[in-house]
Design a protein around this motif. Structure first.
Motif, mmCIF file in Angstrom:
data_model
loop_
_atom_site.group_PDB
_atom_site.id
_atom_site.type_symbol
_atom_site.label_atom_id
_atom_site.label_comp_id
_atom_site.label_asym_id
_atom_site.label_seq_id
_atom_site.Cartn_x
_atom_site.Cartn_y
_atom_site.Cartn_z
ATOM 1 N N ALA A 8 7.077 -11.182 26.568
ATOM 2 C CA ALA A 8 6.414 -11.186 25.022
ATOM 3 C C ALA A 8 4.894 -11.234 25.140
ATOM 4 C CB ALA A 8 7.128 -12.117 24.041
ATOM 5 N N ASP A 9 4.234 -10.964 26.052
ATOM 6 C CA ASP A 9 2.859 -10.978 26.304
ATOM 7 C C ASP A 9 2.399 -9.687 26.390
ATOM 8 O OD1 ASP A 9 0.163 -11.238 27.061
ATOM 9 O OD2 ASP A 9 0.665 -12.791 28.616
ATOM 10 N N TYR A 10 1.813 -9.020 25.345
ATOM 11 C CA TYR A 10 1.374 -7.723 25.203
ATOM 12 C C TYR A 10 -0.256 -7.883 25.443
ATOM 13 C CZ TYR A 10 5.956 -6.335 24.069
ATOM 14 O OH TYR A 10 7.092 -5.933 23.839
ATOM 15 N N ASP A 11 -0.819 -7.647 26.482
ATOM 16 C CA ASP A 11 -2.251 -7.666 26.678
ATOM 17 C C ASP A 11 -2.876 -8.799 26.152
ATOM 18 O OD1 ASP A 11 -2.443 -4.897 27.882
ATOM 19 O OD2 ASP A 11 -2.555 -3.936 25.817
ATOM 20 N N GLY A 12 -2.338 -9.772 26.654
ATOM 21 C CA GLY A 12 -2.798 -11.291 26.293
ATOM 22 C C GLY A 12 -2.335 -11.783 24.794
ATOM 23 N N LYS A 13 -1.760 -10.999 24.146
ATOM 24 C CA LYS A 13 -1.227 -11.504 22.689
ATOM 25 C C LYS A 13 0.246 -11.891 22.736
ATOM 26 C CE LYS A 13 -0.628 -10.343 18.125
ATOM 27 N NZ LYS A 13 -0.014 -9.311 17.152
ATOM 28 N N ASP A 14 0.446 -13.107 22.620
ATOM 29 C CA ASP A 14 1.853 -13.528 22.572
ATOM 30 C C ASP A 14 2.711 -13.167 21.164
ATOM 31 O OD1 ASP A 14 4.393 -14.906 22.848
ATOM 32 O OD2 ASP A 14 3.449 -16.796 23.070
ATOM 33 N N VAL A 15 3.816 -11.940 21.308
ATOM 34 C CA VAL A 15 4.346 -11.656 20.334
ATOM 35 C C VAL A 15 5.754 -12.169 20.167
ATOM 36 C CG1 VAL A 15 3.231 -9.347 20.136
ATOM 37 C CG2 VAL A 15 5.126 -9.586 21.807
ATOM 38 N N TYR A 16 5.881 -13.277 20.571
ATOM 39 C CA TYR A 16 6.972 -13.830 20.630
ATOM 40 C C TYR A 16 7.640 -14.256 19.284
ATOM 41 C CZ TYR A 16 10.452 -17.901 20.915
ATOM 42 O OH TYR A 16 11.451 -18.935 20.751
#
Length: 78
Positions: A8-16
């Motif tokens: 859930a880490d998309y380019d340093g953004k946690d989208v959890y």
């Protein structure tokens, strides 16, 4: 029944939180950049198990959430 893991880490953004709030999981690449990943997700069936994982370099994998596939809907989470 199959088991799938999702980060859930998309380019340093946690989208959890987005995954949990929208009751979904997904991959962070466009279809063009990862056709096989998108086809794998499309092949998932009701009853398959999914889990959201987190793994930092040099550490163990942490399971953050576990769910059961109920259906497939292609959509983009903000």
């Amino acid at each position: 029944m199959a088991v799938y893991a999702f980060g859930a880490d998309y380019d340093g953004k946690d989208v959890y939180v987005d995954f949990i709030s929208n009751n979904c999981v997904g991959i962070g690449w466009s279809y063009k950049d990862n056709t096989s990943g998108h086809n794998l997700v499309k092949s998932m069936k009701a009853g398959d198990v999914v889990y959201i994982k987190k793994c930092n370099i040099g550490s163990d994998i942490t399971v953050r959430a576990v769910g059961i596939v109920t259906d497939y809907e292609s959509k983009t989470v903000p």
